[in-house]
Design an enzyme around this catalytic site. Sequence first.
Site, short mmCIF file in Angstrom:
data_model
loop_
_atom_site.label_atom_id
_atom_site.label_comp_id
_atom_site.label_asym_id
_atom_site.label_seq_id
_atom_site.Cartn_x
_atom_site.Cartn_y
_atom_site.Cartn_z
N PHE A 144 0.86 -1.19 0.00
CA PHE A 144 0.00 0.00 0.00
C PHE A 144 0.89 1.23 0.00
O PHE A 144 1.75 1.38 0.86
CB PHE A 144 -0.91 0.01 1.24
CG PHE A 144 -1.90 1.13 1.23
CD1 PHE A 144 -3.09 1.03 0.51
CD2 PHE A 144 -1.64 2.31 1.92
CE1 PHE A 144 -4.00 2.08 0.50
CE2 PHE A 144 -2.55 3.36 1.91
CZ PHE A 144 -3.72 3.24 1.19
N ASP A 229 9.42 2.64 1.26
CA ASP A 229 8.28 3.40 1.76
C ASP A 229 8.21 3.17 3.27
O ASP A 229 7.73 2.15 3.73
CB ASP A 229 7.00 2.91 1.05
CG ASP A 229 5.75 3.61 1.57
OD1 ASP A 229 5.81 4.22 2.66
OD2 ASP A 229 4.70 3.52 0.90
N LYS A 258 2.89 10.07 7.99
CA LYS A 258 2.24 9.60 9.23
C LYS A 258 2.80 10.22 10.51
O LYS A 258 2.43 11.33 10.86
CB LYS A 258 2.28 8.08 9.29
CG LYS A 258 1.30 7.44 8.28
CD LYS A 258 0.96 6.04 8.65
CE LYS A 258 0.03 5.35 7.67
NZ LYS A 258 -1.38 5.59 7.94
C1 LIG Z 1 3.24 2.36 3.73
C2 LIG Z 1 2.29 3.46 3.40
N1 LIG Z 1 2.56 4.27 2.36
C3 LIG Z 1 1.75 5.27 2.03
C4 LIG Z 1 0.60 5.51 2.72
C5 LIG Z 1 -0.29 6.64 2.33
O1 LIG Z 1 -0.19 7.69 3.23
P1 LIG Z 1 -1.27 8.87 3.21
O2 LIG Z 1 -2.57 8.27 3.64
O3 LIG Z 1 -0.72 9.87 4.17
O4 LIG Z 1 -1.33 9.40 1.83
C6 LIG Z 1 0.26 4.71 3.81
C7 LIG Z 1 -0.98 4.93 4.55
O5 LIG Z 1 -1.51 4.07 5.21
C8 LIG Z 1 1.13 3.64 4.16
O6 LIG Z 1 0.86 2.84 5.17
#
Ligand SMILES: Cc1ncc(COP(=O)(O)O)c(C=O)c1O
Length: 395
Positions: A144, A229, A258
């Site tokens: 994700f 990520d 986050k």
């Molecule tokens: C690993 C990862 N990358 C990206 C995101 C996306 O972040 P945002 O919701 O701040 O766009 C999330 C959100 O849960 C995530 O867990």
Amino acid sequence: MTGRDSGAGLTTTPELAERYLMQTGRRLPVTFVRGEGCLVYDDTGREYLDLVAGIAVNLLGHAHPDVVRALASQASRLIHTSNLYFTEPQVELARRLVELSFPSRAFFCNSGAEANEAAIKLARKWGTKNRDGAFEIITTTGSFHGRTLAAVTAGGQHKYSDPFAPLPAGFVHVPYNDAEAIESATTDATVAVMLEPVMGEIGVVPAAAGYLERVRAWCDRKNLLLILDEVQTGLGRTGRWFAYQHTRIAPDVMTLAKGLGGGVPIGACLAAPRADVFEPGDHGSTFGGNPLACAVASTVLEIVERDGLVGHAAEMGDVLAQATADLGASQTRGVGLMRAFEFEAPKAKAFQHACLDAGLVVNAVDDHSVRLVPPLIITARQIDRAHGVMKQAAG
Ligand SMILES: Cc1ncc(COP(=O)(O)O)c(C=O)c1O
């Protein structure tokens, strides 16, 4: 016609939400109005212990006095200027992040998805300059990376991307924890491999021992970028400042969001010198790196450091792992304060509701799995309290 309409008669927050908010997701039947530390309170004054922390966001819990002070202090001086000018908080935050991670420079934005967009654009530009126009990014099934069009395409979950076809080209998905699959999928068109060090949203699936090292070695051998990520895993969550620090490798590009702002929206993309190819005009964000978010984020980093919360997260992670060991789950997984357990029966949502009814906030990621990502300040005593509730709810 005016904006006035027939909202009359709707009184509760859920009713008004249904009338006025796009229905992009389902919400639990609770309206939170304030919080303090690891506790949150609803609109009837009821107290809940929060093991979700705004989905791994509120590292310092709710209403941390240092965060509140930093917000108020910066808000009274300068909230926003755009990136047409220099601001001190932005440079200071970049310095702190670079010193905590690997030699790099930072770009700031407002969310995890945007941080990943920056990483994707960076990889494509790097491919144009260094790999004869190669543009494909290998990512993993179940991953994700956020909800923008490129981020849902990068993510390996069809439910998030398929309704929005046609999707951008250039993403190839392979199974997680399978370095050989990455090697087999690599072609002349490949420019980067993009991974979560622990897949979070799908239900906390950690990288197997040696996986990240082998992918790093492959990227070096084939001249590819390694993008990690760390939007969910970063900033102490796994018991290290960044999850890659559990290994001996470092990425070329790392994305964060986050926990960085302690609840205030901010995202970051860090690039090592070899990947740092953006030139003036290539990328930008009106709000990205604004003084308010950056000043708060610097304070969050300072407090995490001052209070030893990275080590505390590792320690409390072990306590939390113990507290999930006797809930009758068929699997428990996780690193530090990023934990999940899986029931064989499809009862995760019922479990989540039972916990909520008993004053505990947990997160059912699907019908079988429950995720726990509490504030880093959580105590053993609070985990014990959570354990009592979870035991009852699982029973
Ligand atoms: C690993 C990862 N990358 C990206 C995101 C996306 O972040 P945002 O919701 O701040 O766009 C999330 C959100 O849960 C995530 O867990």
